[in-house]
Write a protein that holds these residues in place. Structure first.
Motif, PDB file in Angstrom:
ATOM      1  N   VAL A 142     -27.118   1.463  19.772  1.00 63.20           N
ATOM      2  CA  VAL A 142     -28.376   0.708  19.664  1.00 63.20           C
ATOM      3  C   VAL A 142     -28.094  -0.793  19.678  1.00 63.20           C
ATOM      4  O   VAL A 142     -28.753  -1.569  20.379  1.00 63.20           O
ATOM      5  CB  VAL A 142     -29.147   1.105  18.379  1.00 63.20           C
ATOM      6  CG1 VAL A 142     -30.323   0.148  18.139  1.00 63.20           C
ATOM      7  CG2 VAL A 142     -29.653   2.537  18.484  1.00 63.20           C
ATOM      8  N   SER A 143     -27.087  -1.222  18.906  1.00 60.02           N
ATOM      9  CA  SER A 143     -26.739  -2.640  18.864  1.00 60.02           C
ATOM     10  C   SER A 143     -26.227  -3.132  20.215  1.00 60.02           C
ATOM     11  O   SER A 143     -26.556  -4.244  20.645  1.00 60.02           O
ATOM     12  CB  SER A 143     -25.682  -2.900  17.792  1.00 60.02           C
ATOM     13  OG  SER A 143     -26.226  -2.767  16.503  1.00 60.02           O
ATOM     14  N   PHE A 144     -25.428  -2.309  20.881  1.00 61.25           N
ATOM     15  CA  PHE A 144     -24.926  -2.725  22.190  1.00 61.25           C
ATOM     16  C   PHE A 144     -26.068  -2.864  23.189  1.00 61.25           C
ATOM     17  O   PHE A 144     -26.055  -3.783  24.033  1.00 61.25           O
ATOM     18  CB  PHE A 144     -23.898  -1.720  22.703  1.00 61.25           C
ATOM     19  CG  PHE A 144     -23.219  -2.162  23.972  1.00 61.25           C
ATOM     20  CD1 PHE A 144     -22.289  -3.184  23.942  1.00 61.25           C
ATOM     21  CD2 PHE A 144     -23.517  -1.567  25.180  1.00 61.25           C
ATOM     22  CE1 PHE A 144     -21.669  -3.612  25.103  1.00 61.25           C
ATOM     23  CE2 PHE A 144     -22.900  -1.987  26.350  1.00 61.25           C
ATOM     24  CZ  PHE A 144     -21.973  -3.009  26.314  1.00 61.25           C
ATOM     25  N   VAL A 258     -20.829  -6.768  13.126  1.00 57.11           N
ATOM     26  CA  VAL A 258     -20.723  -8.036  13.852  1.00 57.11           C
ATOM     27  C   VAL A 258     -21.776  -8.134  14.963  1.00 57.11           C
ATOM     28  O   VAL A 258     -22.059  -9.227  15.457  1.00 57.11           O
ATOM     29  CB  VAL A 258     -19.292  -8.190  14.425  1.00 57.11           C
ATOM     30  CG1 VAL A 258     -19.141  -9.467  15.229  1.00 57.11           C
ATOM     31  CG2 VAL A 258     -18.277  -8.192  13.292  1.00 57.11           C
ATOM     32  N   TYR A 259     -22.387  -7.017  15.341  1.00 53.23           N
ATOM     33  CA  TYR A 259     -23.462  -7.082  16.327  1.00 53.23           C
ATOM     34  C   TYR A 259     -24.647  -7.922  15.831  1.00 53.23           C
ATOM     35  O   TYR A 259     -25.498  -8.325  16.620  1.00 53.23           O
ATOM     36  CB  TYR A 259     -23.962  -5.672  16.662  1.00 53.23           C
ATOM     37  CG  TYR A 259     -23.154  -4.973  17.720  1.00 53.23           C
ATOM     38  CD1 TYR A 259     -22.932  -5.556  18.960  1.00 53.23           C
ATOM     39  CD2 TYR A 259     -22.630  -3.708  17.496  1.00 53.23           C
ATOM     40  CE1 TYR A 259     -22.205  -4.910  19.939  1.00 53.23           C
ATOM     41  CE2 TYR A 259     -21.901  -3.048  18.462  1.00 53.23           C
ATOM     42  CZ  TYR A 259     -21.694  -3.647  19.688  1.00 53.23           C
ATOM     43  OH  TYR A 259     -20.974  -3.004  20.656  1.00 53.23           O
ATOM     44  N   ALA A 260     -24.709  -8.172  14.532  1.00 55.31           N
ATOM     45  CA  ALA A 260     -25.783  -9.024  13.999  1.00 55.31           C
ATOM     46  C   ALA A 260     -25.561 -10.494  14.324  1.00 55.31           C
ATOM     47  O   ALA A 260     -26.492 -11.300  14.238  1.00 55.31           O
ATOM     48  CB  ALA A 260     -25.899  -8.840  12.484  1.00 55.31           C
ATOM     49  N   ALA A 281     -35.139 -11.982  24.304  1.00 55.43           N
ATOM     50  CA  ALA A 281     -34.011 -12.266  23.426  1.00 55.43           C
ATOM     51  C   ALA A 281     -34.319 -11.844  21.994  1.00 55.43           C
ATOM     52  O   ALA A 281     -33.461 -11.300  21.291  1.00 55.43           O
ATOM     53  CB  ALA A 281     -33.658 -13.750  23.478  1.00 55.43           C
ATOM     54  N   LEU A 282     -35.538 -12.096  21.551  1.00 56.63           N
ATOM     55  CA  LEU A 282     -35.940 -11.681  20.207  1.00 56.63           C
ATOM     56  C   LEU A 282     -35.915 -10.154  20.076  1.00 56.63           C
ATOM     57  O   LEU A 282     -35.494  -9.616  19.056  1.00 56.63           O
ATOM     58  CB  LEU A 282     -37.335 -12.212  19.888  1.00 56.63           C
ATOM     59  CG  LEU A 282     -37.443 -13.730  19.691  1.00 56.63           C
ATOM     60  CD1 LEU A 282     -38.907 -14.137  19.536  1.00 56.63           C
ATOM     61  CD2 LEU A 282     -36.635 -14.177  18.477  1.00 56.63           C
ATOM     62  N   ALA A 283     -36.374  -9.475  21.135  1.00 48.51           N
ATOM     63  CA  ALA A 283     -36.342  -8.008  21.115  1.00 48.51           C
ATOM     64  C   ALA A 283     -34.903  -7.503  21.063  1.00 48.51           C
ATOM     65  O   ALA A 283     -34.585  -6.554  20.328  1.00 48.51           O
ATOM     66  CB  ALA A 283     -37.047  -7.464  22.360  1.00 48.51           C
ATOM     67  N   GLY A 284     -34.003  -8.148  21.814  1.00 47.22           N
ATOM     68  CA  GLY A 284     -32.597  -7.764  21.778  1.00 47.22           C
ATOM     69  C   GLY A 284     -31.988  -8.000  20.406  1.00 47.22           C
ATOM     70  O   GLY A 284     -31.220  -7.179  19.910  1.00 47.22           O
ATOM     71  N   GLY A 285     -32.350  -9.123  19.780  1.00 48.16           N
ATOM     72  CA  GLY A 285     -31.865  -9.400  18.434  1.00 48.16           C
ATOM     73  C   GLY A 285     -32.330  -8.361  17.433  1.00 48.16           C
ATOM     74  O   GLY A 285     -31.577  -7.937  16.554  1.00 48.16           O
ATOM     75  N   ALA A 286     -33.593  -7.932  17.575  1.00 50.71           N
ATOM     76  CA  ALA A 286     -34.127  -6.898  16.688  1.00 50.71           C
ATOM     77  C   ALA A 286     -33.361  -5.582  16.866  1.00 50.71           C
ATOM     78  O   ALA A 286     -33.073  -4.874  15.893  1.00 50.71           O
ATOM     79  CB  ALA A 286     -35.611  -6.690  16.967  1.00 50.71           C
ATOM     80  N   LEU A 287     -33.006  -5.258  18.127  1.00 54.47           N
ATOM     81  CA  LEU A 287     -32.226  -4.041  18.388  1.00 54.47           C
ATOM     82  C   LEU A 287     -30.839  -4.140  17.744  1.00 54.47           C
ATOM     83  O   LEU A 287     -30.340  -3.169  17.162  1.00 54.47           O
ATOM     84  CB  LEU A 287     -32.073  -3.828  19.898  1.00 54.47           C
ATOM     85  CG  LEU A 287     -33.185  -3.078  20.623  1.00 54.47           C
ATOM     86  CD1 LEU A 287     -32.915  -3.053  22.117  1.00 54.47           C
ATOM     87  CD2 LEU A 287     -33.309  -1.652  20.087  1.00 54.47           C
TER      88      LEU A 287
END
Length: 299
Positions: A142-144, A258-260, A281-287
């Motif tokens: 999910v983070s990737f 570290v994905y955070a 980008a915000l959506a990716g950060g939330a993921l």
């Protein structure tokens, strides 16, 4: 009964240390962006690691340690993984990433470098016997996916081959360095491991000393202070809190945490550099944050 009572505080301390690391490493992107305009990749790596070694050494030797059992110098068996960690994670990683970011846009760099947490999970699962817990695998994927979304939203679509190679080298160095560091933390204090690895990394960068001296003569005061910040906080403090947390949890779980960093870096760039992120980008950060939360849940 005692272990049950003490477990939550230890878990809480590790989580807090991991959070400090994430914020400090995210802030380094802001600092590097400024310092990179006046310092070359090798000079920046040497200045950051050299000063970081000085700060960590001062902390290590000035602190009283009441337990003599942990005050010993590393044993012979510890030096090979220590050298591997220092050369790869502190030395090669910094050099490769600094140079890669001169050739690639931030989005592409983020996607390539952040294959490292997945590599850490695989290497730790096989080499350290941590296995592949379902929540860790799901959280990592999910983070990737979030990293890919962030990269897509910020990439300019151009990727220089040498820059791609350098990012992959940085990611591999990062992953191998973390996996070699993990066993050391069961035998040595976190601050000592971090100081020795940082010092080894600084030695690797010594050939860039003449260039650093030359660039220091023309650098402005703000650039020098940003470099001091990089050494004192993202390097000395950030790597120490990382080692503290890594000692108390698995390498795979810490890797996914570290994905955070990219998500926090987006917010810091918005606040400090007035770089408004895109909705994607915000959506990716939330993921990214969702994946970290999934990976750190206890079964």
């Amino acid at each position: 009964m005692t272990s049950l009572v003490e477990a939550p505080p230890r878990t809480g301390l590790a989580t807090g240390a991991a959070a400090v690391t994430v914020v400090l490493w995210a802030s380094s992107f802001v600092a590097i962006r400024h310092v990179g305009t006046e310092f070359s990749a090798g000079s920046l790596a040497l200045a950051r690691l050299g000063l970081g070694s000085v700060f960590l050494g001062a902390l290590l030797f000035a602190r009283r340690r009441p337990e003599p059992a942990v005050r010993r110098w590393p044993a012979h068996r510890d030096w090979l993984p220590l050298i591997a960690c220092g050369v790869l994670w502190f030395g090669v990683y910094n050099l490769a990433l600094n140079e890669a970011e001169r050739r690639l846009d931030a989005g592409t760099s983020a996607m390539l470098v952040h294959i490292a947490p997945l590599l850490i999970a695989v290497l730790a699962g096989i080499g350290l016997g941590e296995g592949f817990p379902r929540q860790l695998v799901i959280g990592g994927l999910v983070s990737f996916a979030g990293i890919v979304v962030i990269g897509t939203s910020t990439s300019n679509g151009r990727a220089e081959t040498w820059g791609v190679v350098l990012c992959v080298v940085a990611a591999i160095s990062y992953a191998v360095g973390v996996v070699t560091q993990k066993p050391l933390l069961s035998r040595l204090p976190a601050t000592e491991v971090t100081w020795l690895a940082c010092t080894i990394g600084a030695v690797v960068c010594l050939p860039f000393a003449p260039t650093l001296v030359s660039e220091l003569r023309t650098a402005d005061a703000a650039t020098i202070w940003w470099t001091v910040y990089l050494a004192a906080f993202p390097t000395a403090l950030g790597f120490t809190t990382w080692a503290f947390a890594l000692r108390r949890t698995s390498a795979g779980r810490m890797g996914v945490t570290v994905y955070a960093v990219p998500a926090v870096a987006i917010v810091l760039g918005w606040l400090l550099l007035d770089e408004a992120p895109t909705v994607l980008a915000l959506a990716g950060g939330a993921l990214c944050l969702a994946g970290v939360a999934i990976s750190r849940r206890t079964a």
